[in-house]
Design an enzyme around this catalytic site. Structure first.
Site, PDB file in Angstrom:
ATOM      1  N   GLY A 135       0.895  -1.155  -0.033  1.00  0.00           N
ATOM      2  CA  GLY A 135      -0.097  -0.002  -0.069  1.00  0.00           C
ATOM      3  C   GLY A 135       1.028   1.231   0.122  1.00  0.00           C
ATOM      4  N   GLU A 388      -4.068   7.892  -2.549  1.00  0.00           N
ATOM      5  CA  GLU A 388      -3.431   8.637  -2.849  1.00  0.00           C
ATOM      6  C   GLU A 388      -1.921   9.150  -1.922  1.00  0.00           C
ATOM      7  OE1 GLU A 388      -3.894   9.104  -6.162  1.00  0.00           O
ATOM      8  OE2 GLU A 388      -2.001  10.598  -6.825  1.00  0.00           O
TER       9      GLU A 388
HETATM   10  C1  LIG Z   1     -11.957   3.515  -1.454  1.00  0.00           C
HETATM   11  C2  LIG Z   1     -10.365   3.328  -1.880  1.00  0.00           C
HETATM   12  C3  LIG Z   1      -9.928   3.550  -3.345  1.00  0.00           C
HETATM   13  C4  LIG Z   1      -8.691   3.253  -3.832  1.00  0.00           C
HETATM   14  N1  LIG Z   1      -8.407   3.586  -5.016  1.00  0.00           N
HETATM   15  C5  LIG Z   1      -7.357   2.936  -5.660  1.00  0.00           C
HETATM   16  C6  LIG Z   1      -7.132   3.115  -6.915  1.00  0.00           C
HETATM   17  O1  LIG Z   1      -7.869   3.326  -7.891  1.00  0.00           O
HETATM   18  N2  LIG Z   1      -5.882   2.304  -7.262  1.00  0.00           N
HETATM   19  C7  LIG Z   1      -4.786   2.130  -6.472  1.00  0.00           C
HETATM   20  O2  LIG Z   1      -3.727   1.649  -6.889  1.00  0.00           O
HETATM   21  N3  LIG Z   1      -5.085   2.095  -5.199  1.00  0.00           N
HETATM   22  C8  LIG Z   1      -6.236   2.783  -4.623  1.00  0.00           C
HETATM   23  N4  LIG Z   1      -6.537   2.775  -3.270  1.00  0.00           N
HETATM   24  C9  LIG Z   1      -5.213   2.514  -2.553  1.00  0.00           C
HETATM   25  C10 LIG Z   1      -4.859   3.357  -1.353  1.00  0.00           C
HETATM   26  O3  LIG Z   1      -4.047   4.130  -2.211  1.00  0.00           O
HETATM   27  C11 LIG Z   1      -4.027   2.681  -0.413  1.00  0.00           C
HETATM   28  O4  LIG Z   1      -4.950   2.225   0.385  1.00  0.00           O
HETATM   29  C12 LIG Z   1      -3.076   3.472   0.449  1.00  0.00           C
HETATM   30  O5  LIG Z   1      -2.125   3.816  -0.220  1.00  0.00           O
HETATM   31  C13 LIG Z   1      -2.693   3.074   1.755  1.00  0.00           C
HETATM   32  O6  LIG Z   1      -2.265   1.645   1.591  1.00  0.00           O
HETATM   33  P1  LIG Z   1      -2.852   0.606   2.753  1.00  0.00           P
HETATM   34  O7  LIG Z   1      -4.298   0.652   2.667  1.00  0.00           O
HETATM   35  O8  LIG Z   1      -2.270  -0.445   2.238  1.00  0.00           O
HETATM   36  O9  LIG Z   1      -2.148   1.094   4.201  1.00  0.00           O
HETATM   37  P2  LIG Z   1      -0.771   0.773   4.757  1.00  0.00           P
HETATM   38  O10 LIG Z   1       0.286   1.294   4.057  1.00  0.00           O
HETATM   39  O11 LIG Z   1      -0.953  -0.505   5.421  1.00  0.00           O
HETATM   40  O12 LIG Z   1      -1.036   1.635   6.176  1.00  0.00           O
HETATM   41  C14 LIG Z   1      -1.610   1.524   7.091  1.00  0.00           C
HETATM   42  C15 LIG Z   1      -1.288   2.777   8.312  1.00  0.00           C
HETATM   43  O13 LIG Z   1       0.087   2.546   8.512  1.00  0.00           O
HETATM   44  C16 LIG Z   1       0.598   4.035   8.228  1.00  0.00           C
HETATM   45  N5  LIG Z   1       1.746   3.870   7.837  1.00  0.00           N
HETATM   46  C17 LIG Z   1       2.627   2.913   6.883  1.00  0.00           C
HETATM   47  N6  LIG Z   1       3.752   3.344   6.614  1.00  0.00           N
HETATM   48  C18 LIG Z   1       3.974   4.251   7.253  1.00  0.00           C
HETATM   49  C19 LIG Z   1       5.416   5.017   7.833  1.00  0.00           C
HETATM   50  N7  LIG Z   1       6.533   4.674   6.934  1.00  0.00           N
HETATM   51  N8  LIG Z   1       5.333   5.935   8.491  1.00  0.00           N
HETATM   52  C20 LIG Z   1       3.985   6.266   9.190  1.00  0.00           C
HETATM   53  N9  LIG Z   1       2.791   5.484   9.237  1.00  0.00           N
HETATM   54  C21 LIG Z   1       2.983   4.567   8.042  1.00  0.00           C
HETATM   55  C22 LIG Z   1      -0.468   4.494   7.290  1.00  0.00           C
HETATM   56  O14 LIG Z   1      -0.489   5.951   7.198  1.00  0.00           O
HETATM   57  C23 LIG Z   1      -1.549   3.943   7.709  1.00  0.00           C
HETATM   58  O15 LIG Z   1      -2.396   4.824   8.609  1.00  0.00           O
HETATM   59  C24 LIG Z   1      -7.605   2.853  -2.809  1.00  0.00           C
HETATM   60  C25 LIG Z   1      -8.067   2.954  -1.620  1.00  0.00           C
HETATM   61  C26 LIG Z   1      -9.193   3.015  -1.017  1.00  0.00           C
HETATM   62  C27 LIG Z   1      -9.838   2.751   0.325  1.00  0.00           C
END
Ligand SMILES: Cc1cc2nc3c(=O)[nH]c(=O)nc-3n(C[C@H](O)[C@H](O)[C@H](O)COP(=O)(O)OP(=O)(O)OC[C@H]3O[C@@H](n4cnc5c(N)ncnc54)[C@H](O)[C@@H]3O)c2cc1C
Length: 408
Positions: A135, A388
């Site tokens: 993510g 994003e």
């Molecule tokens: C409704 C929806 C639509 C979306 N549409 C798209 C799309 O069209 N295409 C696409 O490719 N993606 C899409 N996404 C994905 C979205 O970009 C990701 O959900 C987002 O980048 C976060 O990744 P993750 O959910 O895996 O969270 P994670 O990366 O697992 O993060 C979980 C938590 O840990 C925190 N965290 C992680 N790393 C760190 C760090 N180094 N320092 C501090 N905090 C940290 C994060 O801020 C968050 O609070 C969508 C997501 C949603 C929910």
């Protein structure tokens, strides 16, 4: 090069008013229904297509507006109408930008029209980058693209998640790793044409907000696409990979996760979406506070309510200014010395969350029900601090940019 201006020109004002009319007359009245249905609002997309709002021409015109204000203005008005429906309308544009930014002229001409379809047969597109284990950490991507030289085809395998329009799109843009050693520098983007065998929709997510927007997993099992579907072409990719390998060898370091910092120019667009939702909730709250009476007077007569509205409006205006600045910088090629794109997204998305919560408070019990739209707006606003790049990732990018330190 356009000077930064805080006034929209006459042409932009005309477009803004036209969009606002569509948002008020078509999107807003349909918002509650599609939120409950949790389905793509095809009739609304079709209506937008009829009017030319859902089209490559319109999106490209705003994208290439030399002042940089075309996209933020568009996003703010549509998302003011409703975030879920607006995302269904602009989601295709986000995939199209991936092709506009990296594709050859031929790829742009071939694939973008197929992303939109036409008035009688509207289509949508999806941009698939995120994965279950990748993510925020984009470099951890597992989806692989392997070149089959004999057939001049790429073979894609992996699972994408959270894809807006994933599985229902006519055209999918898929990011895959070619050389995992290079982290995000070893990634490339591919067009997966309509009806390509091996691509299927996985789980469709039931979400907290923006429920009219379809979000799903996309499964890729031996998906074969022609060599011409590699965005930018193979020569360009080979050169880029050779440079990255050379750099990695010389520096003796694993290539860093550069992807975190590569979205400065696109992030203000998400900030503008957040401004639209925040403004909508603020307007509802202001109107309610002026008409709702308790203790024999409108509740806005209490400083405790009026000052909240003053703060809400101030923060929304500040967010819009940050968004416009970053968008202008991106369009005019200014360097993002202080991660201004991330700043705009961070501030605007946090503002939307806060302002929509305050709006619920100002509407009291009514604010907590689905009879009034602020409850939906608050659920919708939560997405802006997640997709994003989460707020934490924006802070990381800003802090690293300011300090030059590898803050973790
Ligand atoms: C409704 C929806 C639509 C979306 N549409 C798209 C799309 O069209 N295409 C696409 O490719 N993606 C899409 N996404 C994905 C979205 O970009 C990701 O959900 C987002 O980048 C976060 O990744 P993750 O959910 O895996 O969270 P994670 O990366 O697992 O993060 C979980 C938590 O840990 C925190 N965290 C992680 N790393 C760190 C760090 N180094 N320092 C501090 N905090 C940290 C994060 O801020 C968050 O609070 C969508 C997501 C949603 C929910």
């Amino acid at each position: 090069m356009a000077e930064f201006a805080m006034d929209l020109n006459d042409e932009q004002k005309e477009v803004r008013d036209w969009l606002h009319g569509f948002a008020a007359d078509v999107i807003r009245p349909a918002a509650a229904e599609w939120d409950e249905r949790e389905e793509t609002p095809w009739p609304v997309i079709q209506e937008a297509s009829k009017l030319g709002i859902y089209s490559l021409d319109f999106y490209a015109q705003q994208f290439f507006d030399p002042t940089g204000l075309g996209i933020p203005m568009t996003m703010e008005e549509l998302f003011w109408g409703d975030a879920g429906i607006a995302l269904s309308i602009v989601g295709t544009g986000l995939a199209a930008v991936g092709v506009l930014a990296n594709g050859t002229e031929e790829q742009i001409g071939t694939w973008i029209p197929q992303m939109y379809g036409d008035v009688n047969d509207v289509k949508v597109a999806a941009f698939c980058s995120s994965e279950p284990d990748a993510g925020s950490d984009v470099a951890a991507m597992r989806t692989r693209a392997v070149y089959d030289e004999a057939k001049d085809e790429w073979v894609l395998n992996g699972t994408k998640t959270w894809a807006t329009n994933g599985g229902i799109a006519n055209v999918h843009v898929v990011v895959a790793s070619i050389d995992p050693e290079l982290g995000s520098k070893g990634h490339a983007s591919f067009i997966v044409p309509p009806n390509t065998p091996g691509l299927s929709q996985g789980q469709k997510f039931k979400k907290h907000g923006i429920r009219a927007s379809h979000t799903a997993e996309v499964v890729l099992e031996n998906v074969r696409v022609p060599g011409s579907c590699l965005l930018g072409g193979k020569d360009k990719l080979d050169e880029r990979l050779a440079r990255a390998r050379e750099k990695a060898k010389k520096g003796g370091e694993r290539v860093k996760n550069a992807a975190m910092a590569t979205f400065e120019a696109s992030r203000p667009a998400v900030g503008a979406m957040a401004v639209g939702t925040a403004r909508a909730a603020y307007e509802e709250a202001l109107e309610y506070a002026k008409t709702r009476e308790q203790f024999g007077r409108p509740i806005i007569d209490n400083q405790g309510v009026a000052f909240q509205l003053a703060d809400m409006r101030t923060q929304i205006d500040a967010a819009r200014l940050l968004v416009w600045r970053a968008s202008w910088m991106g369009t005019t090629g200014k360097k993002f010395e202080n991660a201004e794109g991330s700043m705009s997204k961070l501030f605007a998305s946090e503002t939307a969350k806060k302002v929509t919560a305050q709006a619920i408070q100002i509407l009291g019990g009514n604010g907590y029900t689905r009879e009034y739209p602020v409850e939906r707006m608050h659920r919708d606003a939560a997405i802006y601090t997640i997709f994003e790049g989460t707020s934490e990732i924006q802070r990381l990018v800003i802090a690293r940019t300011l300090s030059g330190m590898p803050i973790r």
